[in-house]
Design a protein around this motif. Structure first.
Motif, PDB file in Angstrom:
ATOM      1  N   ARG A 152     -21.081   1.031   9.639  1.00  0.00           N
ATOM      2  CA  ARG A 152     -19.548   0.696   9.674  1.00  0.00           C
ATOM      3  C   ARG A 152     -18.926   1.924  10.388  1.00  0.00           C
ATOM      4  N   GLU A 153     -18.185   1.374  11.253  1.00  0.00           N
ATOM      5  CA  GLU A 153     -17.296   2.612  12.192  1.00  0.00           C
ATOM      6  C   GLU A 153     -16.067   2.198  12.318  1.00  0.00           C
ATOM      7  N   ILE A 154     -15.045   3.147  12.529  1.00  0.00           N
ATOM      8  CA  ILE A 154     -13.575   2.863  12.833  1.00  0.00           C
ATOM      9  C   ILE A 154     -13.469   3.680  14.310  1.00  0.00           C
ATOM     10  N   LEU A 155     -12.810   2.699  15.128  1.00  0.00           N
ATOM     11  CA  LEU A 155     -12.476   3.090  16.589  1.00  0.00           C
ATOM     12  C   LEU A 155     -11.091   3.247  16.593  1.00  0.00           C
ATOM     13  N   ILE A 156     -10.560   4.338  17.138  1.00  0.00           N
ATOM     14  CA  ILE A 156      -9.020   4.428  17.420  1.00  0.00           C
ATOM     15  C   ILE A 156      -9.085   4.699  18.974  1.00  0.00           C
ATOM     16  N   SER A 157      -8.037   3.547  19.573  1.00  0.00           N
ATOM     17  CA  SER A 157      -7.943   3.882  20.990  1.00  0.00           C
ATOM     18  C   SER A 157      -6.268   3.972  21.272  1.00  0.00           C
ATOM     19  N   HIS A 158      -5.948   4.806  21.914  1.00  0.00           N
ATOM     20  CA  HIS A 158      -4.411   5.214  22.284  1.00  0.00           C
ATOM     21  C   HIS A 158      -4.449   5.604  23.687  1.00  0.00           C
ATOM     22  N   ASP A 159      -3.033   4.823  24.068  1.00  0.00           N
ATOM     23  CA  ASP A 159      -2.380   5.061  25.322  1.00  0.00           C
ATOM     24  C   ASP A 159      -1.270   5.124  25.243  1.00  0.00           C
TER      25      ASP A 159
ATOM     26  N   HIS B 228       0.905   2.815  25.972  1.00  0.00           N
ATOM     27  CA  HIS B 228       1.832   1.499  25.698  1.00  0.00           C
ATOM     28  C   HIS B 228       1.421   1.125  24.163  1.00  0.00           C
ATOM     29  N   GLU B 229       0.075   1.372  23.579  1.00  0.00           N
ATOM     30  CA  GLU B 229      -0.011   1.077  22.275  1.00  0.00           C
ATOM     31  C   GLU B 229      -0.989   1.980  21.517  1.00  0.00           C
TER      32      GLU B 229
ATOM     33  N   TYR C 258      -5.896  -3.693  14.263  1.00  0.00           N
ATOM     34  CA  TYR C 258      -4.686  -3.407  14.142  1.00  0.00           C
ATOM     35  C   TYR C 258      -3.860  -2.838  15.441  1.00  0.00           C
ATOM     36  N   VAL C 259      -2.902  -3.480  15.677  1.00  0.00           N
ATOM     37  CA  VAL C 259      -2.268  -2.739  17.086  1.00  0.00           C
ATOM     38  C   VAL C 259      -0.902  -2.397  16.749  1.00  0.00           C
ATOM     39  N   GLU C 260      -0.466  -1.063  17.033  1.00  0.00           N
ATOM     40  CA  GLU C 260       0.978  -0.648  17.071  1.00  0.00           C
ATOM     41  C   GLU C 260       1.586  -0.303  18.189  1.00  0.00           C
ATOM     42  N   ARG C 261       2.874  -0.543  18.618  1.00  0.00           N
ATOM     43  CA  ARG C 261       3.494  -0.701  19.835  1.00  0.00           C
ATOM     44  C   ARG C 261       4.713   0.294  19.216  1.00  0.00           C
TER      45      ARG C 261
ATOM     46  N   VAL D 283      17.310   6.282   7.126  1.00  0.00           N
ATOM     47  CA  VAL D 283      15.812   6.159   6.711  1.00  0.00           C
ATOM     48  C   VAL D 283      15.709   7.342   6.096  1.00  0.00           C
ATOM     49  N   VAL D 284      15.104   7.586   5.107  1.00  0.00           N
ATOM     50  CA  VAL D 284      14.941   8.914   4.118  1.00  0.00           C
ATOM     51  C   VAL D 284      13.259   9.450   4.074  1.00  0.00           C
ATOM     52  N   TYR D 285      12.787   8.274   4.661  1.00  0.00           N
ATOM     53  CA  TYR D 285      11.161   8.669   4.613  1.00  0.00           C
ATOM     54  C   TYR D 285      10.353   7.808   5.618  1.00  0.00           C
ATOM     55  N   THR D 286       9.679   8.072   6.429  1.00  0.00           N
ATOM     56  CA  THR D 286       9.119   7.287   7.381  1.00  0.00           C
ATOM     57  C   THR D 286       7.585   7.337   7.253  1.00  0.00           C
ATOM     58  N   GLU D 287       6.878   6.112   7.241  1.00  0.00           N
ATOM     59  CA  GLU D 287       5.383   6.057   7.185  1.00  0.00           C
ATOM     60  C   GLU D 287       4.788   6.813   8.066  1.00  0.00           C
ATOM     61  N   MET D 288       3.414   7.087   8.052  1.00  0.00           N
ATOM     62  CA  MET D 288       2.863   7.703   9.173  1.00  0.00           C
ATOM     63  C   MET D 288       2.235   6.857  10.145  1.00  0.00           C
ATOM     64  N   ASP D 289       2.041   7.132  11.429  1.00  0.00           N
ATOM     65  CA  ASP D 289       1.878   6.267  12.464  1.00  0.00           C
ATOM     66  C   ASP D 289       0.445   5.542  12.188  1.00  0.00           C
ATOM     67  N   LEU D 290       0.177   4.916  12.843  1.00  0.00           N
ATOM     68  CA  LEU D 290      -1.202   3.703  12.525  1.00  0.00           C
ATOM     69  C   LEU D 290      -2.406   4.439  12.457  1.00  0.00           C
TER      70      LEU D 290
END
Length: 495
Positions: free
Chosen positions: A6-13, A15-16, A31-34, A203-210
């Motif tokens: 089992r592995e987790i891959l994180i790709s970032h550019d 755009h997303e 999961y995709v975050e823009r 907003v008083v607290y913002t959740e972490m990025d993806l």
């Protein structure tokens, strides 16, 4: 989990950000975050706009496009209010009141966000619950480990507050747990201060990025590696883990190969399959996934698979493969709400039990809370899965402008007949002798086709001058009158 890698891959550019969960090189979650990202987990100082006693709910302005929905069961009873009837929203809230709320579900379609006043702040090992004074430990952990963690945590929690110890805390040292709780207590003080000083909506607290959220919530000893293809994100992840789980830092790898990370793992064809209605099974059968407003239906078919023994054997094998693939697709597409799987009818009870067992085994790997009802004699399984976001389908697609998201468009015959009828109505009812119509470009080709020219027919039928041009902004069966008047001696329009 077995021996599956089992592995987790994180790709970032620019755009997303994409986070992929891979089991044995097979994509199981994506999961995709823009830039316009999810607001789940954010805490807002909101203002109550409407209190609806008939629905036992309130609408709260939190600064988003649509007001958030707050149900009575999600309202924490204020300390100074005693003996409130459990379902009386009017005794708890009033229009214009400022309240602190946390987003449980993103806005979806025509609905605003779903919120609660039961604020929770997640850390790496524990979740702080400021309004629930008790200590709980994940039931996924062995009883002995649960007792150990409870004994460590309980003395660290201030009176009046509560925590839930996460599965990720397994094997953690007392110092790590203490550090996590201290961080969350400082964070809660900051949130309280901002809510006292702020002016709703704010907003008083913002959740972490993806990327960090997935590392915090999912990355553990169960995963062989976490691979990141962006240096800045890699450094951020390593910095976070050094503070929370130093032992996992060595499992984080920066991808430096020239071949893109997702391409190296062969994920693109698997992502494409998550966009298709029909998904193939190894033996030749397939499943069909249809999403409606009320539920998601998954239909199982044998397709070209005819089996080697008998019909019952063919059905069983297809259903077993479908159980695995249906769960993989549910996880991959992040489908929530009610899900109904229509397996092929099975005569023997032992076969139904075998398929249901396979389904439950596959669901064990799903991190999202899911509940499946027993398989019926008709082969139906009803499931509920926690719905938090729009899912992968909602992020990567949008409704078809032609069919409105139905998946079907008007046939050529329907378009030609509808447009011809509309033009005839205008010509017969109008007083002008000449008309210039605008239609969709594809419709234009249909009504001016050789041997089936609607324009020539309408000229002969009405005796009026008719011209048609293609207009890009027209809908498939829309007719626009661009010019009307009379025809001059040179066959030109005169207003």
């Amino acid at each position: 989990m077995g021996d599956i890698t089992r592995e987790i891959l994180i790709s970032h550019d620019s755009h997303e950000t994409r986070v992929a969960f891979v089991e044995g090189r097979q994509l199981v979650e994506l999961y995709v975050e823009r830039p316009k990202k999810s607001v789940v987990g954010n805490v807002y100082l909101g203002k109550v706009r409407d209190v609806l006693p008939g629905m036992q709910a309130a609408f709260v302005d939190i600064g988003l496009e649509k007001n958030a929905f707050l149900y009575v069961d999600e309202v924490v009873t204020p300390e100074d209010v005693k003996d409130v009837p459990r379902r009386d929203i009017q005794q708890l809230l009033r229009p214009g009141q400022q309240i602190m709320v946390q987003v449980l579900k993103d806005p979806m379609g025509t609905k605003g966000a779903r919120v609660t006043t039961e604020v929770t702040l997640p850390g790496r090992f524990v979740v702080l619950m400021p309004f629930s004074p008790f200590v709980g430990v994940s039931r996924k952990l062995p009883e002995e480990e649960r007792d150990r963690l409870h004994d460590i945590i309980a003395p660290l929690v201030p009176e009046g507050l509560g925590v839930i110890v996460r599965t990720a805390a397994s094997g953690s040292a007392e110092k790590e747990l203490e550090s996590d709780i201290e961080f969350l207590l400082r964070l809660w003080k900051r949130v309280q201060h901002q809510s006292r000083e702020g002016l709703a909506p704010e907003v008083v607290y913002t959740e972490m990025d993806l990327a960090l959220r997935m590392v915090r919530d999912a990355f553990s000893d169960d995963y062989r590696r976490l691979i990141v293809d962006d240096k800045r994100v890699y450094e951020k992840v390593v910095s976070f883990l050094k503070k929370t789980s130093p032992k996992l830092v060595r499992r984080v790898v920066l991808h430096k190969d020239r071949v893109p990370l997702f391409e190296e793992y062969g994920l693109y064809p698997q992502i494409d399959s998550a966009m298709r209605r029909e998904v193939s099974l190894p033996s030749g059968g397939h499943i069909v996934i249809d999403k409606t407003e009320a539920l998601t239906a998954i239909d199982v078919n044998t397709g070209r698979f005819v089996g080697k023994k008998n019909l019952e054997d063919t059905i069983l094998r297809t259903n077993l493969e479908a159980a695995d693939e249906a769960v993989r697709q549910v996880r991959l597409r992040d489908i929530g709400g009610i899900i109904v799987i229509d397996f092929i009818d099975m005569e023997e009870a032992k076969h139904r039990a075998e398929v249901f067992a396979r389904l439950n085994k596959a669901l064990e790997r799903d991190r999202t809370k899911t509940r499946a009802m027993e398989i019926s004699r008709l082969g139906l399984v009803e499931m509920t899965r926690k719905n938090v976001t729009d899912g992968l389908y909602g992020v990567l697609t949008e409704p078809c402008p032609c069919c409105g998201g139905e998946g079907r468009i008007f046939s050529d015959s329907t378009r030609r007949i509808a447009v011809e009828r509309r033009m005839r109505e205008i010509l017969v009812g109008g007083k002008s002798s000449a008309y210039l119509f605008g239609v969709d470009s594809e419709t234009y080709a249909l009504i001016t086709a050789a041997g089936n020219n609607s324009v020539a027919m309408l000229r002969a039928e009405t005796g009026k001058h008719v011209s048609v041009v293609a207009v890009p902004e027209c809908e498939p069966i829309e007719v626009k009158v661009l010019i009307e008047g009379r025809v001059g001696s040179a066959d030109a329009f005169e207003a």
